[in-house]
Each structure stands twice: as C-alpha cells, then as structure tokens.
Design a protein around this motif. Structure first.
Motif, PDB file in Angstrom:
ATOM      1  N   ASN A   1     -34.531   6.136  55.606  1.00  0.00           N
ATOM      2  CA  ASN A   1     -33.626   6.216  54.162  1.00  0.00           C
ATOM      3  C   ASN A   1     -33.112   4.863  53.704  1.00  0.00           C
ATOM      4  O   ASN A   1     -33.157   4.010  54.721  1.00  0.00           O
ATOM      5  CB  ASN A   1     -32.094   7.034  54.710  1.00  0.00           C
ATOM      6  N   ALA A   2     -32.711   4.724  52.753  1.00  0.00           N
ATOM      7  CA  ALA A   2     -32.384   3.511  52.036  1.00  0.00           C
ATOM      8  C   ALA A   2     -30.950   2.886  52.542  1.00  0.00           C
ATOM      9  O   ALA A   2     -30.678   1.983  52.891  1.00  0.00           O
ATOM     10  CB  ALA A   2     -32.127   3.623  50.639  1.00  0.00           C
ATOM     11  N   VAL A   3     -30.075   3.979  52.923  1.00  0.00           N
ATOM     12  CA  VAL A   3     -28.992   3.687  54.012  1.00  0.00           C
ATOM     13  C   VAL A   3     -28.901   4.380  55.179  1.00  0.00           C
ATOM     14  O   VAL A   3     -29.053   5.637  55.303  1.00  0.00           O
ATOM     15  CB  VAL A   3     -27.444   4.063  52.855  1.00  0.00           C
ATOM     16  N   ARG A   4     -28.602   3.697  56.292  1.00  0.00           N
ATOM     17  CA  ARG A   4     -28.778   4.334  57.609  1.00  0.00           C
ATOM     18  C   ARG A   4     -27.575   4.959  58.043  1.00  0.00           C
ATOM     19  O   ARG A   4     -27.653   5.742  59.271  1.00  0.00           O
ATOM     20  CB  ARG A   4     -29.407   3.303  58.590  1.00  0.00           C
ATOM     21  N   CYS A   5     -26.608   4.854  57.559  1.00  0.00           N
ATOM     22  CA  CYS A   5     -25.085   5.298  58.079  1.00  0.00           C
ATOM     23  C   CYS A   5     -24.574   6.463  56.890  1.00  0.00           C
ATOM     24  O   CYS A   5     -24.905   6.391  55.635  1.00  0.00           O
ATOM     25  CB  CYS A   5     -24.117   4.512  58.005  1.00  0.00           C
ATOM     26  N   LEU A   6     -24.231   7.580  57.505  1.00  0.00           N
ATOM     27  CA  LEU A   6     -23.503   8.752  56.609  1.00  0.00           C
ATOM     28  C   LEU A   6     -22.473   8.242  55.666  1.00  0.00           C
ATOM     29  O   LEU A   6     -21.531   7.421  56.029  1.00  0.00           O
ATOM     30  CB  LEU A   6     -22.725   9.683  57.448  1.00  0.00           C
ATOM     31  N   PRO A   7     -22.562   8.066  54.090  1.00  0.00           N
ATOM     32  CA  PRO A   7     -21.737   7.617  53.419  1.00  0.00           C
ATOM     33  C   PRO A   7     -20.807   8.682  53.017  1.00  0.00           C
ATOM     34  O   PRO A   7     -21.163   9.912  52.839  1.00  0.00           O
ATOM     35  CB  PRO A   7     -22.330   7.301  52.040  1.00  0.00           C
ATOM     36  N   PRO A   8     -19.290   8.525  52.735  1.00  0.00           N
ATOM     37  CA  PRO A   8     -18.641   9.547  52.228  1.00  0.00           C
ATOM     38  C   PRO A   8     -18.937  10.201  50.993  1.00  0.00           C
ATOM     39  O   PRO A   8     -19.429   9.572  50.111  1.00  0.00           O
ATOM     40  CB  PRO A   8     -17.290   8.844  51.950  1.00  0.00           C
ATOM     41  N   ALA A   9     -18.939  11.697  50.862  1.00  0.00           N
ATOM     42  CA  ALA A   9     -19.497  12.279  49.546  1.00  0.00           C
ATOM     43  C   ALA A   9     -20.950  12.179  49.299  1.00  0.00           C
ATOM     44  O   ALA A   9     -21.533  12.232  48.435  1.00  0.00           O
ATOM     45  CB  ALA A   9     -18.508  12.157  48.465  1.00  0.00           C
ATOM     46  N   ASN A  10     -21.535  11.487  50.411  1.00  0.00           N
ATOM     47  CA  ASN A  10     -23.133  11.220  50.418  1.00  0.00           C
ATOM     48  C   ASN A  10     -23.212  10.276  49.330  1.00  0.00           C
ATOM     49  O   ASN A  10     -24.467  10.022  48.405  1.00  0.00           O
ATOM     50  CB  ASN A  10     -23.925  12.550  49.950  1.00  0.00           C
ATOM     51  N   LYS A  11     -22.252   9.357  48.832  1.00  0.00           N
ATOM     52  CA  LYS A  11     -22.500   8.357  47.667  1.00  0.00           C
ATOM     53  C   LYS A  11     -22.310   6.896  48.270  1.00  0.00           C
ATOM     54  O   LYS A  11     -21.050   6.217  48.414  1.00  0.00           O
ATOM     55  CB  LYS A  11     -21.531   8.601  46.738  1.00  0.00           C
ATOM     56  N   PRO A  12     -23.303   6.049  48.776  1.00  0.00           N
ATOM     57  CA  PRO A  12     -23.245   4.830  49.095  1.00  0.00           C
ATOM     58  C   PRO A  12     -22.727   4.096  47.960  1.00  0.00           C
ATOM     59  O   PRO A  12     -23.318   4.268  46.933  1.00  0.00           O
ATOM     60  CB  PRO A  12     -24.702   4.534  49.875  1.00  0.00           C
ATOM     61  N   SER A  13     -22.187   2.708  48.279  1.00  0.00           N
ATOM     62  CA  SER A  13     -22.133   1.806  47.080  1.00  0.00           C
ATOM     63  C   SER A  13     -23.089   0.752  47.141  1.00  0.00           C
ATOM     64  O   SER A  13     -23.905   0.910  47.927  1.00  0.00           O
ATOM     65  CB  SER A  13     -20.803   1.082  47.496  1.00  0.00           C
ATOM     66  N   ALA A  14     -23.289   0.141  45.967  1.00  0.00           N
ATOM     67  CA  ALA A  14     -24.408  -0.674  45.768  1.00  0.00           C
ATOM     68  C   ALA A  14     -24.336  -1.751  46.874  1.00  0.00           C
ATOM     69  O   ALA A  14     -25.291  -2.097  47.346  1.00  0.00           O
ATOM     70  CB  ALA A  14     -24.177  -1.401  44.403  1.00  0.00           C
ATOM     71  N   SER A  15     -23.239  -2.344  47.230  1.00  0.00           N
ATOM     72  CA  SER A  15     -23.197  -3.245  48.388  1.00  0.00           C
ATOM     73  C   SER A  15     -23.758  -2.641  49.771  1.00  0.00           C
ATOM     74  O   SER A  15     -24.403  -3.463  50.486  1.00  0.00           O
ATOM     75  CB  SER A  15     -22.008  -3.993  48.554  1.00  0.00           C
ATOM     76  N   GLU A  16     -23.393  -1.344  49.888  1.00  0.00           N
ATOM     77  CA  GLU A  16     -23.620  -0.736  51.183  1.00  0.00           C
ATOM     78  C   GLU A  16     -25.333  -0.591  51.326  1.00  0.00           C
ATOM     79  O   GLU A  16     -26.080  -0.724  51.966  1.00  0.00           O
ATOM     80  CB  GLU A  16     -23.151   0.542  51.293  1.00  0.00           C
ATOM     81  N   VAL A  17     -26.016  -0.284  49.789  1.00  0.00           N
ATOM     82  CA  VAL A  17     -27.754  -0.364  49.839  1.00  0.00           C
ATOM     83  C   VAL A  17     -28.014  -1.475  50.040  1.00  0.00           C
ATOM     84  O   VAL A  17     -28.870  -1.630  50.816  1.00  0.00           O
ATOM     85  CB  VAL A  17     -27.833   0.483  48.504  1.00  0.00           C
ATOM     86  N   ASN A  18     -27.238  -2.544  49.355  1.00  0.00           N
ATOM     87  CA  ASN A  18     -27.887  -4.036  49.698  1.00  0.00           C
ATOM     88  C   ASN A  18     -27.904  -4.371  51.373  1.00  0.00           C
ATOM     89  O   ASN A  18     -28.796  -4.894  51.615  1.00  0.00           O
ATOM     90  CB  ASN A  18     -27.004  -4.919  48.897  1.00  0.00           C
ATOM     91  N   ASN A  19     -26.728  -4.232  51.830  1.00  0.00           N
ATOM     92  CA  ASN A  19     -26.646  -4.395  53.238  1.00  0.00           C
ATOM     93  C   ASN A  19     -27.465  -4.001  54.094  1.00  0.00           C
ATOM     94  O   ASN A  19     -28.023  -4.399  55.193  1.00  0.00           O
ATOM     95  CB  ASN A  19     -25.180  -3.951  53.762  1.00  0.00           C
ATOM     96  N   CYS A  20     -28.163  -2.732  53.810  1.00  0.00           N
ATOM     97  CA  CYS A  20     -29.060  -2.152  54.741  1.00  0.00           C
ATOM     98  C   CYS A  20     -30.540  -2.424  54.108  1.00  0.00           C
ATOM     99  O   CYS A  20     -31.449  -1.840  54.850  1.00  0.00           O
ATOM    100  CB  CYS A  20     -28.811  -0.438  54.612  1.00  0.00           C
ATOM    101  N   SER A  21     -30.703  -3.060  53.292  1.00  0.00           N
ATOM    102  CA  SER A  21     -32.003  -3.497  52.640  1.00  0.00           C
ATOM    103  C   SER A  21     -32.953  -4.275  53.829  1.00  0.00           C
ATOM    104  O   SER A  21     -34.106  -4.164  53.658  1.00  0.00           O
ATOM    105  CB  SER A  21     -31.959  -4.356  51.542  1.00  0.00           C
ATOM    106  N   ARG A  22     -32.211  -4.863  54.817  1.00  0.00           N
ATOM    107  CA  ARG A  22     -32.866  -5.599  55.851  1.00  0.00           C
ATOM    108  C   ARG A  22     -33.815  -4.750  56.620  1.00  0.00           C
ATOM    109  O   ARG A  22     -34.655  -5.010  56.956  1.00  0.00           O
ATOM    110  CB  ARG A  22     -31.992  -6.510  56.523  1.00  0.00           C
ATOM    111  N   PHE A  23     -33.048  -3.471  56.893  1.00  0.00           N
ATOM    112  CA  PHE A  23     -33.790  -2.544  57.706  1.00  0.00           C
ATOM    113  C   PHE A  23     -34.780  -1.861  56.778  1.00  0.00           C
ATOM    114  O   PHE A  23     -35.998  -1.678  57.253  1.00  0.00           O
ATOM    115  CB  PHE A  23     -32.936  -1.429  58.138  1.00  0.00           C
ATOM    116  N   LEU A  24     -34.595  -1.447  55.757  1.00  0.00           N
ATOM    117  CA  LEU A  24     -35.929  -0.853  54.730  1.00  0.00           C
ATOM    118  C   LEU A  24     -36.838  -1.800  54.469  1.00  0.00           C
ATOM    119  O   LEU A  24     -37.875  -1.364  54.530  1.00  0.00           O
ATOM    120  CB  LEU A  24     -34.984  -0.285  53.328  1.00  0.00           C
ATOM    121  N   GLY A  25     -36.415  -3.431  54.181  1.00  0.00           N
ATOM    122  CA  GLY A  25     -37.534  -4.191  54.039  1.00  0.00           C
ATOM    123  C   GLY A  25     -38.358  -4.123  55.440  1.00  0.00           C
ATOM    124  O   GLY A  25     -39.661  -4.598  55.259  1.00  0.00           O
TER     125      GLY A  25
END
Length: 224
Positions: free
Chosen positions: A113-137
């Motif tokens: 997943n682009a984001v590895r943690c459960l986000p409220p309302a299934n809507k991650p913020s842009a900064s949360e997607v960016n923070n998780c990018s090192r794992f996706l990368g």
C-alpha cells in the motif's frame, strides 16, 4: 522523459513495524487497538516475494481488513476482487484471502500500500503519503527491470510517480493507462477495487481482469 533525481528513492527503508512518523496515524492506531484488542492495528508490511515482477500498490489498510489481519487486502471487501483476479490470471494459488494463515501464496507478485497505517476515514493526508514513501520506494527499487507496477487508484498512482522522480503532469491517472518507468518497467493504472467502485460499477470484474491480463501479457513479452 528521464526521471528527476528523487530523494525518496535514495532514502528507502524495508519496513518498520514500530514506525510513528505520522502523529495522526499513530494516535488513530492506538485508539483502534484499544477498541479492537484482537486486531493487528500496526503498520502493515508488504505481502509476496520481494523480487516479484508484479508489484500491486493499493491505498492503505482497511479498518476491518488488513488493519485487523496484518496482511494487505486480507479480510476486507476490496481483497475479494483483487485476490480472485490474481488467481484467475495465475499470480496466486487460491482465490480467497481471509486470514494470514489461510495458505495463500503469491506467484511473481507482491502486494503493498502507498500508506502502511490505517488512516481515519480511509483518507491519508499528503504528508502521510510522503512519509510512507520510503517504504514504497524500497519495494519499487526491488521490482526487477521489465517488471510491472499496478497502481490501484489515483493516490497510489501519484505515490509511485513521485517515488520514481517523475512529474505528475506527465503521468496522468486513467483506468487502463500504461506509463513507462525507469529500468524498462511499466506503470499500469486501475480504479481501486473498493466496495464503492465495484458496487457503482465504476470498476467491474471484467475491467479489472483486463488490466491484470495486460500485466500478464507485458510480463510474458518481457521474458520472451
């Protein structure tokens, strides 16, 4: 177009089950663990062999799916279509994904997943997607030359494009679209196999099957 230098790709990390880089997500996971003590409720690792030639990228763990079971798309509605279609196109040994000990194996396929943690309302913020990018990368870097990255939905698509160092305006999201990435790899787009998209028939089983068949054909051609 050649990719621009990407700081994300230079700072990849395999996975961190104790990651708390996103305060909002870390707090929400603590609340979720308190409400559902039996749930996994932590950052969810990718599933499947690291050297797989097909990398499927979703949005984020579902509250009562991957967040509960600890495996992507396992135990939730979106996983029904995903794993059935992976089975139908020869990427797995069975069509269902109910729990981590159900015997499911992926063949030449990895799911994340682009984001590895459960986000409220299934809507991650842009900064949360960016923070998780090192794992996706990390997963993107491990995808072999000639491989396929299948993005489920716009957020996953944009996360992949940014990780690769490309400009979003040059890589517009569209269901069924193909985009060339570095190292002869291809980015395929699909609408997310969510309950909303399938029930409104924005995405049908036939449409999703066609995208996975396209991935299979591209992999076969690359191997020939």
């Amino acid at each position: 177009m050649q990719p621009q230098p990407s700081a994300i790709m230079a700072q990849t990390q395999a996975f961190d089950i104790d990651c708390t880089a996103c305060p909002r997500l870390a707090s929400f996971l603590r609340e979720t663990r308190a409400l559902y003590p039996a749930y996994y409720a932590r950052p969810v690792p990718a599933f499947g062999p690291l050297d797989a030639r097909l990398l499927v990228v979703g949005l984020a763990p579902g509250k009562h799916g991957a967040n509960a079971t600890g495996r992507p798309f396992t135990g939730d509605y979106a996983g029904i279509l995903l794993y059935q279609t992976l089975f139908d196109t020869g990427f797995s040994n069975q069509a269902r994904a109910d729990r981590p000990d159900d015997g499911l194996e992926l063949y030449d396929c990895r799911v994340t997943n682009a984001v590895r943690c459960l986000p409220p309302a299934n809507k991650p913020s842009a900064s949360e997607v960016n923070n998780c990018s090192r794992f996706l990368g990390y997963d993107l870097a491990a995808t072999p030359s000639g491989g396929i990255v299948l993005a489920l939905g716009r957020i996953a698509h944009e996360a992949v494009v940014r990780c690769e160092g490309y400009r979003l305006r040059d890589y517009p999201f569209a269901h069924g679209a193909r985009h060339r990435l570095s190292r002869r790899r291809t980015l395929l787009d699909s609408y997310h196999c969510s309950r909303y998209n399938t029930q409104t028939r924005r995405l049908t089983a036939a449409m999703f099957y066609d995208v996975l068949c396209d991935a299979r054909a591209l992999l076969s051609a690359a191997k020939a």
